[in-house]
Write a protein that holds these residues in place. Structure first.
Motif, PDB file in Angstrom:
ATOM      1  N   TRP A   1       0.771  -1.239   0.022  1.00 40.87           N
ATOM      2  CA  TRP A   1       0.063  -0.116   0.255  1.00 40.87           C
ATOM      3  C   TRP A   1       0.878   1.047  -0.152  1.00 40.87           C
ATOM      4  O   TRP A   1       1.399   1.724   0.919  1.00 40.87           O
ATOM      5  CB  TRP A   1      -0.971  -0.158   1.328  1.00 40.87           C
TER       6      TRP A   1
ATOM      7  N   GLY B   1      -5.016   3.399  -5.208  1.00 36.09           N
ATOM      8  CA  GLY B   1      -4.542   3.204  -6.513  1.00 36.09           C
ATOM      9  C   GLY B   1      -5.820   2.353  -7.315  1.00 36.09           C
ATOM     10  O   GLY B   1      -6.663   2.050  -6.545  1.00 36.09           O
ATOM     11  N   ALA B   2      -5.713   2.344  -8.504  1.00 36.47           N
ATOM     12  CA  ALA B   2      -6.828   1.452  -9.216  1.00 36.47           C
ATOM     13  C   ALA B   2      -6.610   0.070  -9.142  1.00 36.47           C
ATOM     14  O   ALA B   2      -5.482  -0.394  -8.809  1.00 36.47           O
ATOM     15  CB  ALA B   2      -6.660   2.019 -10.813  1.00 36.47           C
ATOM     16  N   VAL B   3      -7.659  -0.700  -9.326  1.00 39.13           N
ATOM     17  CA  VAL B   3      -7.614  -2.144  -9.268  1.00 39.13           C
ATOM     18  C   VAL B   3      -6.750  -2.530 -10.564  1.00 39.13           C
ATOM     19  O   VAL B   3      -6.917  -2.079 -11.693  1.00 39.13           O
ATOM     20  CB  VAL B   3      -9.121  -2.622  -9.750  1.00 39.13           C
ATOM     21  N   PRO B   4      -5.855  -3.532  -9.956  1.00 38.66           N
ATOM     22  CA  PRO B   4      -4.925  -3.787 -11.292  1.00 38.66           C
ATOM     23  C   PRO B   4      -5.481  -4.687 -12.136  1.00 38.66           C
ATOM     24  O   PRO B   4      -5.276  -5.923 -12.356  1.00 38.66           O
ATOM     25  CB  PRO B   4      -3.985  -4.654 -10.465  1.00 38.66           C
ATOM     26  N   ILE B   5      -6.640  -4.083 -13.158  1.00 41.12           N
ATOM     27  CA  ILE B   5      -6.981  -4.780 -14.114  1.00 41.12           C
ATOM     28  C   ILE B   5      -6.827  -3.989 -15.403  1.00 41.12           C
ATOM     29  O   ILE B   5      -7.335  -2.700 -15.276  1.00 41.12           O
ATOM     30  CB  ILE B   5      -8.438  -5.024 -13.917  1.00 41.12           C
ATOM     31  N   LEU B   6      -6.030  -4.310 -16.242  1.00 41.94           N
ATOM     32  CA  LEU B   6      -5.613  -3.399 -17.484  1.00 41.94           C
ATOM     33  C   LEU B   6      -6.700  -3.178 -18.239  1.00 41.94           C
ATOM     34  O   LEU B   6      -7.323  -3.847 -18.677  1.00 41.94           O
ATOM     35  CB  LEU B   6      -4.332  -4.065 -17.988  1.00 41.94           C
TER      36      LEU B   6
ATOM     37  N   THR C   1       0.112   1.506 -17.920  1.00 43.13           N
ATOM     38  CA  THR C   1       0.101   0.943 -16.596  1.00 43.13           C
ATOM     39  C   THR C   1       0.470   1.391 -15.538  1.00 43.13           C
ATOM     40  O   THR C   1       1.040   1.084 -14.727  1.00 43.13           O
ATOM     41  CB  THR C   1       1.443  -0.283 -17.086  1.00 43.13           C
TER      42      THR C   1
ATOM     43  N   PHE D   1      -1.910   1.515 -10.824  1.00 45.05           N
ATOM     44  CA  PHE D   1      -2.383   0.567 -10.316  1.00 45.05           C
ATOM     45  C   PHE D   1      -1.880   0.318  -8.918  1.00 45.05           C
ATOM     46  O   PHE D   1      -0.822   0.591  -8.629  1.00 45.05           O
ATOM     47  CB  PHE D   1      -2.447  -0.768 -11.208  1.00 45.05           C
ATOM     48  N   VAL D   2      -2.631  -0.357  -8.081  1.00 42.32           N
ATOM     49  CA  VAL D   2      -1.882  -0.683  -6.907  1.00 42.32           C
ATOM     50  C   VAL D   2      -1.194  -2.048  -7.178  1.00 42.32           C
ATOM     51  O   VAL D   2      -1.397  -2.605  -8.211  1.00 42.32           O
ATOM     52  CB  VAL D   2      -3.155  -1.068  -6.002  1.00 42.32           C
ATOM     53  N   ASP D   3      -0.257  -2.326  -6.376  1.00 41.99           N
ATOM     54  CA  ASP D   3       0.601  -3.379  -6.382  1.00 41.99           C
ATOM     55  C   ASP D   3      -0.041  -4.906  -6.350  1.00 41.99           C
ATOM     56  O   ASP D   3      -0.914  -5.322  -5.381  1.00 41.99           O
ATOM     57  CB  ASP D   3       1.742  -3.446  -5.198  1.00 41.99           C
ATOM     58  N   PRO D   4       0.062  -5.402  -7.496  1.00 45.83           N
ATOM     59  CA  PRO D   4      -0.811  -6.716  -7.589  1.00 45.83           C
ATOM     60  C   PRO D   4      -0.325  -7.959  -6.773  1.00 45.83           C
ATOM     61  O   PRO D   4      -0.920  -9.011  -6.504  1.00 45.83           O
ATOM     62  CB  PRO D   4      -1.031  -7.102  -9.030  1.00 45.83           C
ATOM     63  N   VAL D   5       1.152  -7.698  -6.573  1.00 43.56           N
ATOM     64  CA  VAL D   5       1.673  -9.137  -5.894  1.00 43.56           C
ATOM     65  C   VAL D   5       1.254  -9.326  -4.650  1.00 43.56           C
ATOM     66  O   VAL D   5       0.945 -10.384  -4.463  1.00 43.56           O
ATOM     67  CB  VAL D   5       3.202  -8.758  -5.933  1.00 43.56           C
TER      68      VAL D   5
ATOM     69  N   GLN E   1      -1.631  -8.824  -3.563  1.00 43.79           N
ATOM     70  CA  GLN E   1      -2.789  -9.443  -3.435  1.00 43.79           C
ATOM     71  C   GLN E   1      -2.662 -11.051  -3.840  1.00 43.79           C
ATOM     72  O   GLN E   1      -3.506 -11.788  -3.338  1.00 43.79           O
ATOM     73  CB  GLN E   1      -3.749  -8.876  -4.711  1.00 43.79           C
TER      74      GLN E   1
END
Lengths: 493, 140, 765, 112
Positions: D48, D52-57, D62, D65-69, D71
């Motif tokens: 965090w 950020g935005a939901v990591p859906i491209l 790019t 977005f928030v960090d997808p890892v 998640q």
């Protein structure tokens, strides 16, 4: 890129899945177990030789390059641990056929066993800190399941204790992994080492390192985390006890070595006093517990605690000699302790109890058993020419070389206690008069063979101490030049 | 809990849950979803049925073997997908992507081998969840 | 071409072959091979053989020079003779142990470096203990004590070697200076095997209870190997001289007071080894020659004496002097042969003791240690008194107790005969022995002065004995003015003996028992069996040390960045909800309420995931929470309805303290984590690559199934394993009662367990 | 007011620990449930950096977005935690059935 590196994980995993599907086909299961068990051993040995000749291997799972994908790394340490794991696992496996009589038990036991094996090998090979967590969970969950599988009261109790402690430390592991990702923004261990190196004095790094010691210390049964071990090792089904003492507690030690020789290299000095102190206390407490026991399996369990103290002491020296000695210790102790546990299982089969007072006169009942047990005893006691002697000798030499006098003195005292409780137990079981109750039946040969093979290995380790210690020496040197590992993973950077 | 209302709600809700879960499974690569969520959602639907109708509706415990093979099979499917990557010349779990024109909706859907992997995950989650339920239920 | 056959190897090989032969073949093997080793020794010239490099150290297995050779001769000789005596023994284990023991001794003798010396040293200790244990059940405790002492000695030795090697960088075994920790530890290790007081107690403790034939070997090898290593490593160390003198006197005093016939001889070993140690301590060529020669002679005549007494025990089953008597009529041959040994040990001319013992004393005299000479002479007199006079008197002469006995079997007599023959041979032809000695010998025992001196001493002692004898027979009238010295002396000795015995007992039995008791108490306190205890220990230890280790590195929290008010209302709401539902879970007194509030916590956590931009997670969390709440509710059926509990205030305080600690540490930890994003994470790679390489726009899913698919593979494995485990727990052991009954029938269960099993079976039907 | 998130985590861990140390076996299960929530929240918060935005491209780049890892990691952790919880629950049932007690302080068959 060679696939050799993932085979020690994939074969057991695949085998476990096949065994699940072959639930209704005992013969098929046996064949699969035989073939894949041996092929894992072969793969491990080939891998070890290949690492020895060509240096550290790495394998990018899914083709995703480090540090983004998950990387498997095989250095000499991993290779050694893999071979040790497969030797002990094979003995435990072959023993399990004689130990578990019911088909239904075997149908559950063997898939779980192979899952455990896959998790263990995965933990040895993985180069990714979160993947390590997953591998640990695979291993631990299989242990939980195997432990309570037969449903004896003691097992339920021990299982409940273990899982309560285990889940707490799993949460800690997650916390530590989260912290380290937040701090360094990566999960690959080699990459972490690079990223953390400039900021090693940050207090968060120390906090994380300490959490890792706690998490791995629980698996290794280091002193304040050892509470589960005597209960679990004594209650578990014998092949699992052998696995637990032989290899699974070493996974914790392995992880401590890996973390402190790669990610937190520069914190070695900071934690040295702590690790050595804990090692000494572990040694002593374990030996005290073992002296107090009247139950052979419980005695052996406490002895494992004590021996883990020795190993941690070798690690805690943070010298090449100490590390090499610790690795040698891991190997010998693994072989010796699993053979002793399997031997104790034979006693349990004979009279349904592992209390030493329920046994006696084995020297007349089964000279073979007596010999095997004796070999185990002298090996663990560190009597030449067994492998046990060299393990203690190297450790003490390393300690004196590094001028760590207090740990060495403690080690001396504890090794006297070790001999005392081991010989007393041997004498009680093998020499004293026949026990009350029914006459003793001879132990079955099916059970004796794997134990005998392990006992032979104890002796071989003593006779072949020179090449083995050469190998551990090389592994230790490799561990103390982490740049080799980093280069193998990250490529030329 | 086995009231009439609950039963009738279950009757409508659980099929929707199942279908929605399939959607989640297939679109997981592009939208929120994926094997885990889909599997859990299917299980939730089955759990609803279980709660509403008890053990009898599906003859759960006679099917315990089916669920056993369901999760074993799912595991095998995922594993084989991974192995396939190894045999087509990549590494374990090497994924491939194929673009297929869908016949009726005239859209180009990507099919990744990862999708098959995800189906395995789905099967495992379904199988395990329902197995747990039946095991606990059967104990009575 | 084999350049050299290690005699130890011959012994080991024989031991390996013993299990496979029977009858005549066994006899030939047992006697022939040691003899073969003896002759093979003659063939090889001096030099170093079997040199290997192990772990950077040069290990020499075979250093043959005059000193090692003479010991090797007598050991191999003794191996053969002892085997003759032991031929009748049925237990092959005894033969094997004896052979390995002998091999260990030979190996120690030839070891040219400290490492291989140590290895053989331990082989010796661990094979010899079997010879004690073969003495029967009564010997087991003694054997264990024997082993512990030797292990302790071995550890001292090992420690000494390691330190010594560390200091000098070499492990070659030559003269070792008795200075520094290493040297002293090695010396202590050697002296323990030599039986030097106060570390001698193992010897009279273990030897008298050993097996009859085993004791022969025991009395031959261990102490003499120690003499060899002392001669090799510590020749001329003055302290050894006094140690030797003390040993010589001490052993003799106790021998005189001892009633158990083999224990008497055991004390004698100490006394005789004292002569040798004293000779080594004097350190002149003559004295060392004397020590070596005495060792040679002593092995043979002590073995002879042990054989004699062993035969008596073998034939009569009695071990105490006062129980025996008058056996010279029924066991004449034994008596005769025993007396040869008795006279030898006393140094009667024309027997082996004469030519060696006088050499030690002469050596001391030549080096001008008159006091040593005097004390050693005194000890020699005592030896004569106890071994040659008292013992035979009690056993063979004395009052006839009417014991039925006969001479022992032929092989035992033959063994004794051989030993006696060598004793006489050496006494008559001392040069046979002298030419073997390490230094050139210019010593003639049969001078008038020596002969006269010896006879005088012996006669005086004999006279004393005849007077002392009356003391043993109170019914005989004795005059006060001639015997009061002895009487007082005996009383004094007995007073001395009791406290010393007290110390000895304290050292072994009480120590080990005390250790066991102590361990039991400590261990039960540490491992109390309470899960809570363990959890409190583990949790507070981890948390405290995490706190401390990061505190010592210095907290670097910048509160400014933390106080930024970038918190939205929804975030605040979620946080408050999570906290309150957590507290509700903790505090609710009804179990349904508690479970439901756990579920609520899960739902709020899922809300939090939504706020964090993680819809996948939120969905998963919702579903998992729903399923697990249902699972827990299902489990209610099998769990007790009560939920509330009464906790003692003290225990509650502990709980609160530990959980506060955990809460605070984790809070601070999280503060630190949030405060220290140092480098850019690897996330951007995934965001860029996921569509390009993996064909997915949902990056989280792509990470799960592609980038970190390996994790996922194993994660579903964990899932399946849990299901399998649950399956096992619930299904596998439903039919438990029959298994237990089976065990109960085998007689291995306690009564309550059986009753319980039966009960269970009844209820299950 | 970032301060609140660490407090949330502290409360989850501390409350879980408090429940674990109680006598009732069900409380231990619930306590571990809370702790695993705490660990998951901690793990996801490690990515965090801010909103950020939901990591859906979508179509546009790019960034943001928030960090997808984390998640992905949390997803794994949730599933593993669920499996472990289920296992623990059934084991608790076995404890009650075989050891005839649901009070942890009475489970003391092995000591010393």
């Amino acid at each position: 890129m060679t696939h050799l590196l993932v085979l020690p994980i994939l074969i057991p995993l695949g085998t476990a899945i096949v065994l699940l599907l072959l639930r209704a086909n005992p013969m098929g299961r046996r064949i699969v177990i035989g073939i894949s068990g041996l092929s894992i051993l072969v793969a491990d040995i080939v891998l070890l030789t290949s690492i020895y000749q060509k240096g550290i291997h790495s394998y990018q799972v899914g083709g995703w390059s480090a540090p983004f994908g998950i990387v498997m790394v095989g250095d000499l340490l991993s290779g050694i641990m893999l071979v040790l794991a497969s030797v002990i696992s094979l003995s435990a496996l072959s023993y399990s056929f004689g130990y578990l009589k019911k088909e239904a038990q075997q149908a559950l036991f063997h898939p779980l066993f192979f899952f455990m094996w896959a998790g263990t090998n995965g933990a040895f090979l993985t180069g990714d800190i979160f993947n390590l967590f997953v591998m640990f969970e695979v291993m631990l969950m299989s242990i939980y399941a195997l432990l309570v599988m037969l449903g004896e009261k003691k097992q339920i109790e021990a299982g409940f204790k273990l899982i309560s402690m285990g889940l707490f430390t799993s949460a800690l592991f997650l916390a530590a992994a989260g912290g380290i990702y937040a701090f360094a923004g990566t999960l690959n261990m080699a990459d972490l080492a690079l990223k953390i190196k400039p900021h090693v004095d940050h207090p968060l790094v120390s906090a994380i390192a300490m959490m890792f010691i706690g998490v791995f210390g629980l698996k290794a049964a280091m002193m304040p985390f050892h509470f589960w071990l005597p209960d679990v090792h004594s209650a578990a089904p014998t092949p699992i006890s052998a696995m637990l003492s032989g290899i699974l507690i070493k996974v914790g030690v392995y992880a401590i070595i890996r973390v402190f020789c790669l990610i937190f290299v520069d914190l070695q000095g900071y934690f040295q006093g702590f690790i050595l102190t804990m090692a000494c206390i572990t040694m002593f407490v374990g030996a005290l517990g073992a002296v107090a026991q009247t139950d052979i399996k419980r005695l052996l369990a406490y002895s494992s605690v004590s021996q883990i103290g020795y190993i941690l002491m070798g690690v805690g020296f943070f010298t090449v000699g100490g590390m090499s000695a610790a690795l040698f210790y891991i190997i010998s102790h693994g072989v010796i302790k699993s053979s002793l546990f399997l031997a104790a299982g034979i006693l349990k089969k004979m009279r349904g109890s592992t209390e030493m007072s329920d046994h006696g006169d084995m020297i007349n009942t089964s000279p073979a058993f007596t010999t095997i047990f004796f070999i185990g005893v002298i090996s663990l006691g560190g009597i030449p020419p067994s492998g046990g002697f060299f393990m203690k000798f190297q450790l003490i030499k390393a300690g004196l070389d590094g001028a760590f006098y207090i740990p060495v003195i403690v080690a001396f005292m504890v090794s006297l206690m070790t001999l005392f409780y081991l010989f007393r137990s041997w004498q009680k079981i093998c020499l004293s008069g026949p026990p009350q109750g029914n006459p003793l039946a001879r132990p079955s040969v099916k059970l004796l063979i794997p134990v005998g093979i392990l006992a032979m290995l104890c002796l071989v380790l003593g006779l072949a101490a020179s090449p083995v210690s050469g190998l551990t020496q090389a592994a230790a040197e490799q561990l103390f030049s982490p740049e080799l590992y980093i280069r193998a993973v990250m490529g030329a950077m | 809990m086995t009231s009439l209302i609950f039963k009738s709600i279950t009757k409508t809700v659980s099929p929707i849950l199942m279908i929605f879960s399939l959607y989640l499974l297939l679109r997981g690569h592009q939208m929120p979803g994926g094997g885990f969520i889909a599997g859990l959602m299917t299980s939730a639907g089955l759990v609803l049925i279980y709660l509403a109708y008890g053990c009898d509706f599906f003859d759960w415990h006679k099917r315990s073997r089916f669920f056993y093979y369901l999760f074993s099979g799912g595991l095998a499917l995922s594993f084989l997908t991974g192995l396939a990557g190894l045999f087509i010349g990549g590494t374990f779990l090497k994924s491939g992507v194929a673009h297929v024109e869908m016949p009726f909706i005239h859209e180009s859907w990507e099919f990744a081998s990862a999708g098959i992997f995800d189906i395995g995950v789905y099967l495992v989650v379904c199988g395990v969840c329902v197995s747990l339920m039946t095991l606990l239920g059967e104990e009575e | 071409m084999i350049e050299w056959i290690h005699p130890a190897l011959v012994f080991f090989a024989t031991a390996a072959l013993v299990p496979f032969v029977k009858g005549k073949g066994k006899s030939i093997l047992l006697i022939g091979f040691p003899a073969l080793a003896f002759f093979s020794l003659m063939l090889f010239p001096d030099g170093n053989y079997g040199v290997f490099t192990i772990g950077g150290f040069e290990v020499v297995f075979g250093r043959v020079d005059k000193l090692s050779r003479v010991f090797a001769y007598v050991f191999t000789l003794m191996g053969s003779v002892g085997m003759v005596y032991a031929l009748h023994v049925k237990q092959k284990g005894q033969h094997i142990a004896a052979l390995i023991y002998g091999g260990g001794a030979l190996g120690s003798i030839f070891a040219g470096d400290l490492l291989s010396l140590f290895v053989f040293w331990e082989i010796m200790a661990f094979s010899s203990v079997f010879l004690v244990w073969y003495g029967g059940e009564k010997s087991w405790a003694n054997g264990l004590r024997y082993l512990m002492v030797h292990t302790f000695g071995g550890l001292c030795l090992l420690g000494g070697i390691v330190i010594f090697a560390g200091q000098t960088g070499s492990i070659a075994f030559n003269a070792i200076p008795a200075s520094g920790l290493g040297g002293w530890l090695i010396l202590i290790g050697f002296l323990i095997n030599a039986g030097a007081p106060p570390l001698h107690a193992w010897l009279p403790d273990a030897y008298p209870v050993g097996s009859i034939t085993g004791t022969i070997f025991l009395s031959s090898f261990t102490t003499k190997t120690a003499v060899y290593v002392l001669a090799r490593g510590f020749a001329g160390t003055e302290v050894l001289m006094w140690v030797g003198v003390i040993m010589a006197l001490y052993g003799v005093v106790y021998a005189m007071l001892e009633n158990n016939i083999r224990k008497l001889l055991a004390y004698h070993i100490i006394s005789q080894v004292g002569f040798m140690v004293a000779g080594i301590g004097v350190g002149t060529e003559l004295a060392i020659n004397g020590a070596v020669a005495h060792a040679f002679a002593h092995i043979l005549y002590k073995a002879l004496l042990m054989m004699g007494m062993g035969s008596v025990i073998f034939m009569t089953g009695k071990r105490k002097g006062t129980e025996l008597g008058g056996l010279y009529r029924t066991m004449p041959l034994t008596f005769g042969l025993f007396m040869v040994g008795g006279f030898s040990i006393s140094g009667v001319p024309f027997l082996s003791g004469f030519i060696s013992k006088s050499m030690v004393i002469s050596g001391a005299a030549a080096a001008h240690y008159p006091f040593v000479v005097l004390l050693l002479t005194l000890a020699a007199a005592g030896t004569f008194l106890s071994t040659t006079l008292k013992l035979p008197y009690a056993v063979f002469m004395g009052e006839d107790k009417g014991i039925k006995a006969a001479d022992p079997p032929g092989n035992m007599l033959l063994g004794m005969g051989l030993a006696a023959f060598i004793c006489i041979l050496l006494g008559v032809m001392p040069n046979l022995l002298y030419q073997l000695l390490p230094f050139p010998v210019d010593y003639h025992p049969y001078t008038a002065e020596h002969l006269l001196g010896s006879f005088q001493l012996l006669l005086a002692t004999l006279l004393g004995f005849t007077l002392f004898l009356y003391k043993l027979h109170p019914e005989n009238t004795i005059s006060v003015d001639t015997d009061w010295v002895y009487r007082k002396g005996v009383v004094w000795f007995q007073q001395l003996k009791n406290p010393l015995q007290g110390i000895k007992v304290l050292r072994y039995k009480d120590f080990l028992q005390g250790l066991t008791l102590f361990s039991r108490q400590v261990s039960q306190r540490i491992q109390s069996g309470y899960l809570k205890h363990a959890l409190v220990m583990i949790i507070s230890f981890v948390m405290l040390s995490t706190l401390l280790f990061s505190l010592f590195k210095g907290w670097t929290l910048s509160l400014d960045s933390l106080m930024q008010t970038d918190l939205t209302l929804s975030q605040l709401l979620v946080f408050v909800l999570i906290i309150s539902s957590t507290l509700a879970t903790v505090l609710f007194k009804s179990r349904i309420a508690a479970v439901l509030s756990l579920g609520m916590t899960g739902f709020f956590v899922a809300f939090f995931y939504v706020l964090m931009g993680a819809p996948d997670l939120a969905l998963t969390q919702y579903l998992v929470e729903a399923v697990s709440v249902i699972l827990i509710l299902l489990a209610f059926y099998y769990l007790p309805a009560y939920f509330e509990e009464k906790t003692a205030p003290a225990s509650k305080m502990t709980d609160i303290a530990v959980s506060l600690l955990v809460g605070i540490v984790m809070t601070f930890y999280m503060l630190m984590v949030m405060d220290s994003h140092l480098t850019k994470s690897i996330a951007s790679y995934y965001l860029e690559m996921s569509e390009k390489l993996a064909g997915g726009r949902n990056v989280v899913n792509v990470v799960i199934v592609d980038f970190r698919g390996f994790d996922t593979m194993f994660e579903i494995a964990v899932f399946s394993i849990a299901a399998l485990g649950i399956f096992g727990m619930l299904k596998l052991n439903k039919k438990k009662a029959p298994i237990q009954r089976e065990a109960a029938l085998n007689g291995s269960l306690k009564r309550e367990q059986i009753e319980e099993a039966v009960q269970r079976e009844v209820t299950s039907k | 007011m970032k301060l609140l998130l660490p407090v949330v985590i502290g409360v989850l861990f501390g409350g879980g620990t408090y429940l674990m140390l109680k006598k009732n076996i069900l409380k231990l299960v619930l306590g571990l449930g809370l702790i695993s929530h705490g660990a998951n929240v901690l793990l996801i918060s490690s990515g965090w950096i801010g909103a950020g935005a939901v990591p859906i491209l979508g179509q546009d780049g790019t960034e943001g977005f928030v960090d997808p890892v984390p998640q992905a990691l949390v997803l794994t952790a949730i599933v593993i935690g669920f499996a472990a919880l289920a296992f623990l629950l059934v084991l608790a049932i076995r404890v009650y059935r075989d050891l005839k007690t649901a009070d942890i302080s009475e489970i003391r068959g092995q000591r010393g």
